[in-house]
Design a protein around this motif. Structure first.
Motif, PDB file in Angstrom:
ATOM      1  N   GLU A 246      45.759  43.585  13.999  1.00 41.57           N
ATOM      2  CA  GLU A 246      44.846  43.814  12.867  1.00 41.57           C
ATOM      3  C   GLU A 246      43.657  44.363  13.400  1.00 41.57           C
ATOM      4  O   GLU A 246      42.641  44.450  12.838  1.00 41.57           O
ATOM      5  N   PHE A 247      43.699  45.221  14.525  1.00 42.05           N
ATOM      6  CA  PHE A 247      42.672  45.701  15.095  1.00 42.05           C
ATOM      7  C   PHE A 247      41.953  46.668  14.496  1.00 42.05           C
ATOM      8  O   PHE A 247      40.708  46.753  14.500  1.00 42.05           O
ATOM      9  N   SER A 249      41.731  47.277  11.222  1.00 45.23           N
ATOM     10  CA  SER A 249      41.316  46.949  10.083  1.00 45.23           C
ATOM     11  C   SER A 249      39.941  47.270   9.721  1.00 45.23           C
ATOM     12  O   SER A 249      38.951  46.717  10.566  1.00 45.23           O
ATOM     13  N   ASP A 252      35.783  45.492   9.811  1.00 44.50           N
ATOM     14  CA  ASP A 252      35.575  44.324  10.585  1.00 44.50           C
ATOM     15  C   ASP A 252      34.976  44.401  12.015  1.00 44.50           C
ATOM     16  O   ASP A 252      35.046  45.602  12.667  1.00 44.50           O
ATOM     17  N   ALA A 254      34.510  43.878  16.036  1.00 44.40           N
ATOM     18  CA  ALA A 254      35.389  43.512  16.932  1.00 44.40           C
ATOM     19  C   ALA A 254      34.736  42.454  17.892  1.00 44.40           C
ATOM     20  O   ALA A 254      33.536  42.536  17.902  1.00 44.40           O
ATOM     21  N   ASP A 258      38.554  41.042  21.787  1.00 46.39           N
ATOM     22  CA  ASP A 258      39.380  42.432  21.237  1.00 46.39           C
ATOM     23  C   ASP A 258      39.284  43.395  22.040  1.00 46.39           C
ATOM     24  O   ASP A 258      40.364  44.209  22.527  1.00 46.39           O
TER      25      ASP A 258
ATOM     26  N   GLY B  85      29.541  47.523  16.271  1.00 50.51           N
ATOM     27  CA  GLY B  85      30.451  46.822  16.815  1.00 50.51           C
ATOM     28  C   GLY B  85      31.630  46.639  15.724  1.00 50.51           C
ATOM     29  O   GLY B  85      32.573  45.878  15.709  1.00 50.51           O
ATOM     30  N   LEU B  86      31.885  47.494  14.905  1.00 50.68           N
ATOM     31  CA  LEU B  86      32.961  47.819  14.161  1.00 50.68           C
ATOM     32  C   LEU B  86      34.407  47.960  15.024  1.00 50.68           C
ATOM     33  O   LEU B  86      34.145  48.927  15.856  1.00 50.68           O
ATOM     34  N   LYS B  87      35.416  47.607  14.308  1.00 50.16           N
ATOM     35  CA  LYS B  87      36.897  47.869  15.086  1.00 50.16           C
ATOM     36  C   LYS B  87      37.032  49.356  15.009  1.00 50.16           C
ATOM     37  O   LYS B  87      37.490  49.998  16.011  1.00 50.16           O
ATOM     38  N   GLU B  88      36.645  50.127  14.053  1.00 52.90           N
ATOM     39  CA  GLU B  88      37.011  51.647  14.211  1.00 52.90           C
ATOM     40  C   GLU B  88      36.405  52.186  14.983  1.00 52.90           C
ATOM     41  O   GLU B  88      36.524  53.019  15.768  1.00 52.90           O
ATOM     42  N   VAL B  90      35.039  50.920  17.970  1.00 48.04           N
ATOM     43  CA  VAL B  90      35.752  50.665  19.269  1.00 48.04           C
ATOM     44  C   VAL B  90      37.005  51.596  19.544  1.00 48.04           C
ATOM     45  O   VAL B  90      37.138  52.217  20.663  1.00 48.04           O
ATOM     46  N   ILE B 103      29.238  45.497  23.434  1.00 47.18           N
ATOM     47  CA  ILE B 103      28.333  45.529  22.117  1.00 47.18           C
ATOM     48  C   ILE B 103      26.960  44.945  22.451  1.00 47.18           C
ATOM     49  O   ILE B 103      27.007  43.833  23.268  1.00 47.18           O
TER      50      ILE B 103
END
Lengths: 266, 123
Positions: A246-247, A249, A252, A254, A258, B85-88, B90, B103
């Motif tokens: 689900e990384f 998504s 969201d 991190a 993660d 800090g958003l996953k995208e 990273v 982060i």
């Protein structure tokens, strides 16, 4: 025959014309109402326009105040960092002195043992006669040395706690960077809102809001920020089992778990 | 080992440098944006880059791409330390080929762990 047809056509046209007049007559009251409504709305629109201009003219001041907050926190942070640096330097000095004093205590203890050996060797058979007096004296001295070592240990412990606290304060000051990015983000929003209000008031036929400005927006050109910046306790975003499936998504946050898992697989 | 700390905030540069000294790294140099960092990298011997993301002129992501494209600096270890800090975010940093990602806020221990991890993989 032709004449009769022409007359009929003319009469039809006249009928149509009459219908238009009748419709016009019926429409006149409606149009009058619309005109009256527009007349009534006009002050309302002027009020709206005035409010828009008033709001837009206040935005530069709000932006400027936010910028001041950012600058003030930066200055305060620098002052705190200076004090933390000084405190850390003093802690390090104190730590070195404690260490040196500890080494001195060990040296004194070593010297005492050497001296005892010299006395034993020199006095030979006469040593047992003075041994009791010497041991009593050495016991008192050793007791003092132990008390000193204990005190040094307590002092070192206090210095360590202070250093740890200072380091924590220093790390907590990262909040300044995080909040200044949030402020920059709000300033950006204000800037955008102001531009849109400006366009709206221009469309309403008023002067541009810029013409009323006596304060320029102090949004730095090329200002960079992260609108999602937030302050959590370091390491708080840790998870035990990162779900890498689900990384990606969007939207969201991190976690450190993660990130560790992701980069470990590189 | 010489570290280059890149951040537009003087406070953050100071905090990162203090954290590095706390964990035993004392050979440090600083730059306030990606462009100045590239200037330093081409004029000074640097072993490790710690960079922020949001910076004027050239941001951290662009700096990473510039370093990776560079013929002699291409393999330089890069640690990104950012508020993003958003996953995208990273994933974007990873695609730009940073070696690891932290982060804010961070602690000296987190910084040490990340540096150790990068150096261990590198060796």
């Amino acid at each position: 025959m032709n004449n009769a047809t022409d007359i009929q056509r003319t009469l039809d046209r006249l009928d149509e014309l009459r219908s238009i007049f009748v419709l016009g007559q019926r429409a006149v009251p409606f149009i009058e109402e619309v005109v009256l409504l527009i007349k009534d709305m006009s002050p309302l629109l002027e009020n709206i326009n005035g409010s828009l201009q008033d709001s837009a003219s206040k935005l530069p001041s709000a932006s400027s105040q936010l910028e001041s907050v950012s600058q003030a926190t930066e200055m305060a942070t620098t002052e705190i960092l200076n004090l933390v640096d000084l405190a850390l330097m003093k802690c390090n000095e104190l730590g070195k002195r404690i260490e040196a004093t500890g080494a001195h205590v060990a040296h004194v203890r070593g010297e005492n043992l050497s001296f005892k050996k010299v006395l034993e060797d020199t006095l030979g058979l006469a040593w047992p006669a003075v041994a009791a007096a010497y041991e009593s004296h050495a016991g008192v001295q050793e007791s003092s040395l132990r008390a000193m070592e204990k005190s040094l240990g307590t002092q070192q412990e206090a210095v360590n706690v202070l250093k740890e606290g200072m380091t924590q304060i220093m790390m907590s000051l990262q909040v300044q960077d995080i909040t200044s990015q949030q402020i920059a983000s709000v300033n950006h929003l204000i800037h955008t809102t102001r531009e849109r209000l400006n366009k709206l008031t221009e469309n309403l036929g008023a002067r541009s809001v810029d013409e009323y400005d006596d304060v320029n927006l102090r949004l730095q050109s090329g200002a960079t920020f992260d609108s999602n910046a937030r302050y959590d306790l370091p390491g708080l975003r840790e998870v035990t089992e990162p779900e890498l499936a689900e990384f990606d998504s969007a939207g969201d946050f991190a976690t450190m778990g993660d990130i560790d898992a992701l980069f470990a697989n590189q | 080992m010489k570290f280059l700390v890149v951040d537009d905030s003087p406070t953050m540069r100071r905090i990162v440098c203090n954290a590095l000294m706390e964990i035993g790294y004392t050979d440090l140099t600083e730059a306030e944006d990606g462009q100045k960092a590239m200037d330093k990298l081409t004029s000074e011997e640097v072993d490790f880059v710690i960079t922020d993301w949001n910076m004027p002129v050239m941001n951290g992501l662009e700096l990473t791409r510039s370093i990776r494209k560079h013929e002699t600096l291409g393999n330089l270890p890069i640690l990104m330390v950012t508020t993003r800090g958003l996953k995208e975010d990273v994933l974007s940093a990873m695609q730009a080929k940073v070696n690891n990602y932290v982060i804010k806020p961070f602690t000296p221990d987190i910084l040490r762990d990340k540096i150790d991890m990068i150096l261990k993989i590198g060796s």
